[in-house]
Design a protein around this motif. Structure first.
Motif, PDB file in Angstrom:
ATOM      1  N   LEU A  50      39.600  40.045  34.965  1.00  0.00           N
ATOM      2  CA  LEU A  50      40.748  39.398  35.596  1.00  0.00           C
ATOM      3  C   LEU A  50      41.325  40.267  36.703  1.00  0.00           C
ATOM      4  CD1 LEU A  50      42.566  37.937  32.456  1.00  0.00           C
ATOM      5  CD2 LEU A  50      41.196  36.689  34.132  1.00  0.00           C
ATOM      6  N   LEU A  51      41.382  41.583  36.477  1.00  0.00           N
ATOM      7  CA  LEU A  51      41.865  42.495  37.515  1.00  0.00           C
ATOM      8  C   LEU A  51      40.959  42.467  38.740  1.00  0.00           C
ATOM      9  CD1 LEU A  51      42.923  45.650  35.442  1.00  0.00           C
ATOM     10  CD2 LEU A  51      44.417  43.922  36.443  1.00  0.00           C
ATOM     11  N   ASP A  52      39.674  42.232  38.526  1.00  0.00           N
ATOM     12  CA  ASP A  52      38.716  42.185  39.637  1.00  0.00           C
ATOM     13  C   ASP A  52      38.690  40.816  40.315  1.00  0.00           C
ATOM     14  OD1 ASP A  52      36.790  43.625  41.188  1.00  0.00           O
ATOM     15  OD2 ASP A  52      35.198  42.478  40.219  1.00  0.00           O
ATOM     16  N   GLY A  53      39.447  39.869  39.808  1.00  0.00           N
ATOM     17  CA  GLY A  53      39.470  38.545  40.420  1.00  0.00           C
ATOM     18  C   GLY A  53      38.240  37.714  40.151  1.00  0.00           C
ATOM     19  N   LEU A  54      37.427  38.124  39.170  1.00  0.00           N
ATOM     20  CA  LEU A  54      36.230  37.359  38.836  1.00  0.00           C
ATOM     21  C   LEU A  54      36.569  36.108  38.039  1.00  0.00           C
ATOM     22  CD1 LEU A  54      33.908  40.338  37.808  1.00  0.00           C
ATOM     23  CD2 LEU A  54      33.698  38.934  39.873  1.00  0.00           C
ATOM     24  N   ASP A  55      37.741  36.096  37.447  1.00  0.00           N
ATOM     25  CA  ASP A  55      38.206  34.949  36.675  1.00  0.00           C
ATOM     26  C   ASP A  55      39.723  34.859  36.831  1.00  0.00           C
ATOM     27  OD1 ASP A  55      38.192  32.779  35.018  1.00  0.00           O
ATOM     28  OD2 ASP A  55      37.508  33.849  33.224  1.00  0.00           O
ATOM     29  N   LEU A  56      40.285  33.733  36.456  1.00  0.00           N
ATOM     30  CA  LEU A  56      41.730  33.535  36.537  1.00  0.00           C
ATOM     31  C   LEU A  56      42.340  33.525  35.135  1.00  0.00           C
ATOM     32  CD1 LEU A  56      42.014  30.746  39.262  1.00  0.00           C
ATOM     33  CD2 LEU A  56      42.780  33.118  39.471  1.00  0.00           C
ATOM     34  N   PRO A  57      43.547  34.037  34.982  1.00  0.00           N
ATOM     35  CA  PRO A  57      44.206  33.989  33.678  1.00  0.00           C
ATOM     36  C   PRO A  57      44.631  32.566  33.329  1.00  0.00           C
ATOM     37  CG  PRO A  57      45.723  34.818  35.329  1.00  0.00           C
ATOM     38  CD  PRO A  57      44.391  34.683  36.011  1.00  0.00           C
ATOM     39  N   THR A  58      44.812  32.316  32.048  1.00  0.00           N
ATOM     40  CA  THR A  58      45.360  31.029  31.615  1.00  0.00           C
ATOM     41  C   THR A  58      46.825  30.933  32.022  1.00  0.00           C
ATOM     42  OG1 THR A  58      43.827  31.012  29.736  1.00  0.00           O
ATOM     43  CG2 THR A  58      45.728  29.521  29.627  1.00  0.00           C
ATOM     44  N   SER A  59      47.539  32.050  31.889  1.00  0.00           N
ATOM     45  CA  SER A  59      48.928  32.124  32.354  1.00  0.00           C
ATOM     46  C   SER A  59      49.268  33.581  32.625  1.00  0.00           C
ATOM     47  CB  SER A  59      49.886  31.542  31.313  1.00  0.00           C
ATOM     48  OG  SER A  59      49.854  32.304  30.108  1.00  0.00           O
ATOM     49  N   ASP A  61      50.796  36.712  35.488  1.00  0.00           N
ATOM     50  CA  ASP A  61      50.569  37.160  36.860  1.00  0.00           C
ATOM     51  C   ASP A  61      49.805  38.483  36.900  1.00  0.00           C
ATOM     52  OD1 ASP A  61      51.980  35.024  37.958  1.00  0.00           O
ATOM     53  OD2 ASP A  61      53.892  36.087  37.825  1.00  0.00           O
ATOM     54  N   ILE A  62      48.971  38.616  37.954  1.00  0.00           N
ATOM     55  CA  ILE A  62      48.297  39.876  38.256  1.00  0.00           C
ATOM     56  C   ILE A  62      48.609  40.222  39.702  1.00  0.00           C
ATOM     57  CG2 ILE A  62      46.111  41.116  38.446  1.00  0.00           C
ATOM     58  CD1 ILE A  62      44.935  39.159  36.442  1.00  0.00           C
ATOM     59  N   GLN A  63      49.296  41.322  39.897  1.00  0.00           N
ATOM     60  CA  GLN A  63      49.637  41.779  41.245  1.00  0.00           C
ATOM     61  C   GLN A  63      48.961  43.124  41.499  1.00  0.00           C
ATOM     62  OE1 GLN A  63      53.766  43.096  42.329  1.00  0.00           O
ATOM     63  NE2 GLN A  63      53.743  41.235  43.564  1.00  0.00           N
ATOM     64  N   ILE A  64      48.178  43.187  42.549  1.00  0.00           N
ATOM     65  CA  ILE A  64      47.497  44.420  42.944  1.00  0.00           C
ATOM     66  C   ILE A  64      47.815  44.704  44.398  1.00  0.00           C
ATOM     67  CG2 ILE A  64      45.280  45.594  43.247  1.00  0.00           C
ATOM     68  CD1 ILE A  64      44.162  43.960  40.982  1.00  0.00           C
ATOM     69  N   ASN A  65      48.288  45.907  44.651  1.00  0.00           N
ATOM     70  CA  ASN A  65      48.633  46.295  46.013  1.00  0.00           C
ATOM     71  C   ASN A  65      49.588  45.283  46.644  1.00  0.00           C
ATOM     72  OD1 ASN A  65      48.528  48.142  48.088  1.00  0.00           O
ATOM     73  ND2 ASN A  65      46.636  47.367  48.966  1.00  0.00           N
ATOM     74  N   GLN A  66      50.551  44.812  45.821  1.00  0.00           N
ATOM     75  CA  GLN A  66      51.601  43.885  46.228  1.00  0.00           C
ATOM     76  C   GLN A  66      51.080  42.494  46.593  1.00  0.00           C
ATOM     77  OE1 GLN A  66      53.712  46.002  49.341  1.00  0.00           O
ATOM     78  NE2 GLN A  66      54.892  47.180  47.851  1.00  0.00           N
ATOM     79  N   GLN A  67      49.884  42.158  46.133  1.00  0.00           N
ATOM     80  CA  GLN A  67      49.345  40.827  46.371  1.00  0.00           C
ATOM     81  C   GLN A  67      49.039  40.161  45.031  1.00  0.00           C
ATOM     82  OE1 GLN A  67      46.746  40.165  49.826  1.00  0.00           O
ATOM     83  NE2 GLN A  67      46.665  42.400  50.079  1.00  0.00           N
ATOM     84  N   LEU A  68      49.407  38.894  44.921  1.00  0.00           N
ATOM     85  CA  LEU A  68      49.282  38.147  43.673  1.00  0.00           C
ATOM     86  C   LEU A  68      47.914  37.470  43.621  1.00  0.00           C
ATOM     87  CD1 LEU A  68      51.280  37.784  41.314  1.00  0.00           C
ATOM     88  CD2 LEU A  68      51.927  35.584  42.331  1.00  0.00           C
ATOM     89  N   LEU A  69      47.038  37.949  42.736  1.00  0.00           N
ATOM     90  CA  LEU A  69      45.675  37.437  42.675  1.00  0.00           C
ATOM     91  C   LEU A  69      45.616  35.989  42.219  1.00  0.00           C
ATOM     92  CD1 LEU A  69      44.788  40.425  43.038  1.00  0.00           C
ATOM     93  CD2 LEU A  69      43.003  39.981  41.361  1.00  0.00           C
ATOM     94  N   ASN A  70      46.445  35.625  41.239  1.00  0.00           N
ATOM     95  CA  ASN A  70      46.321  34.288  40.678  1.00  0.00           C
ATOM     96  C   ASN A  70      46.877  33.198  41.589  1.00  0.00           C
ATOM     97  OD1 ASN A  70      48.293  36.183  39.331  1.00  0.00           O
ATOM     98  ND2 ASN A  70      49.358  34.260  38.913  1.00  0.00           N
ATOM     99  N   PHE A  80      39.493  39.482  49.010  1.00  0.00           N
ATOM    100  CA  PHE A  80      40.375  40.542  48.513  1.00  0.00           C
ATOM    101  C   PHE A  80      39.582  41.547  47.692  1.00  0.00           C
ATOM    102  CE2 PHE A  80      43.115  42.448  45.315  1.00  0.00           C
ATOM    103  CZ  PHE A  80      44.180  42.888  46.084  1.00  0.00           C
ATOM    104  N   ARG A  81      38.712  41.059  46.814  1.00  0.00           N
ATOM    105  CA  ARG A  81      37.896  41.947  45.975  1.00  0.00           C
ATOM    106  C   ARG A  81      37.004  42.838  46.828  1.00  0.00           C
ATOM    107  NH1 ARG A  81      36.295  38.295  42.798  1.00  0.00           N
ATOM    108  NH2 ARG A  81      34.337  37.726  43.788  1.00  0.00           N
ATOM    109  N   ARG A  82      36.404  42.235  47.858  1.00  0.00           N
ATOM    110  CA  ARG A  82      35.478  42.984  48.706  1.00  0.00           C
ATOM    111  C   ARG A  82      36.185  44.079  49.489  1.00  0.00           C
ATOM    112  NH1 ARG A  82      32.755  38.576  51.221  1.00  0.00           N
ATOM    113  NH2 ARG A  82      34.035  38.759  53.081  1.00  0.00           N
ATOM    114  N   ARG A  83      37.431  43.814  49.894  1.00  0.00           N
ATOM    115  CA  ARG A  83      38.140  44.747  50.775  1.00  0.00           C
ATOM    116  C   ARG A  83      39.056  45.720  50.048  1.00  0.00           C
ATOM    117  NH1 ARG A  83      39.782  40.482  55.633  1.00  0.00           N
ATOM    118  NH2 ARG A  83      37.629  40.073  56.325  1.00  0.00           N
TER     119      ARG A  83
END
Length: 239
Positions: A50-59, A61-70, A80-83
């Motif tokens: 989930l942290l890698d953005g390979l899947d989405l949470p059911t509910s 939030d995941i925020q990495i570097n001030q950006q909300l993945l979900n 985002f994952r690539r960069r």
């Protein structure tokens, strides 16, 4: 750097629902080295995906570097994952017919052609991970430890905000595993690289600033190296 809030993840197998993560809250500071431990099925690898953005949470939030993945769509998460994220796999995931330097450079081709600055980065990484002199060697001719060094360099070539590692020493003997762990620690200490590592090995976890113990989809305990009961906890865990 990482803020996880009320994270849940459910999977369905037929009509049966399995709740793998049950309201996880976690903060990781910039430049921190965190190890995630727990028994099989506890949710630690699901969290890493989930942290890698390979899947989405059911509910949640995941925020990495001030950006909300979900809040991102699949294409946005891929970019985002690539960069911004680097991932080190247990089984290396190298392209066997490519050379050491070609494997390290591979992520750069997704966005752009390699320029002089990228070439310098690749050369510096090859030196840093101890592969100088075998840059032209094919990946399928490398030892396990050498392949993992290539995998680490490849994960760092885009200067990621966060390096995620899934059992990076799981296929290595203790001596080689220690070399890999000291390599990760070097990038963490000298370059302030944020690292989140999933491991089943208490020896590997001992290199981290904090150990996060997962059980049944929740965080059971978080212990830091600086805590007074750290040594006692580690000894009891290893007993």
């Amino acid at each position: 750097m990482i803020r996880v809030s009320n994270l849940t993840k459910e999977f369905f197998q037929g009509q049966e629902k399995t709740k793998v993560l049950k309201g996880v809250n976690l903060h990781v500071k910039e430049g921190e080295f965190v190890a995630i431990m727990g028994p099989s099925g506890s949710g630690k690898s699901t969290l890493l995906q989930l942290l890698d953005g390979l899947d989405l949470p059911t509910s949640g939030d995941i925020q990495i570097n001030q950006q909300l993945l979900n809040n991102m769509n699949e294409k946005e998460r891929t970019i985002f994952r690539r960069r911004h994220l680097g991932f080190v796999f247990q089984n290396y995931q190298l392209l066997p017919t490519l050379t050491v330097e070609e494997n390290i450079a591979f992520p750069l081709y997704a966005d752009r052609k390699i320029n002089k600055e990228h070439e310098k980065t690749i050369t510096n990484l090859i030196t840093a991970v101890g592969l100088k002199g075998i840059e032209k060697k094919s990946a399928n001719l490398l030892s396990g430890g050498q392949q993992q060094r290539v995998a680490i360099a490849r994960a760092l070539v885009n200067h990621p905000s966060v390096l995620l590692a899934d059992e990076p020493t799981g296929n290595l003997d203790r001596a080689i595993a220690e070399e890999i762990l000291r390599l990760l620690l070097m990038f963490n200490r000298k370059q302030h690289q944020t690292i989140v590592m999933v491991t089943h090995d208490i020896f590997a976890a001992g290199f981290a600033d904090r150990i996060i113990l997962f059980r049944d989809g929740v965080i059971e305990k978080i212990i830091a190296r600086k805590d007074e009961d750290y040594a006692e906890y580690m000894a009891n865990f290893m007993a």
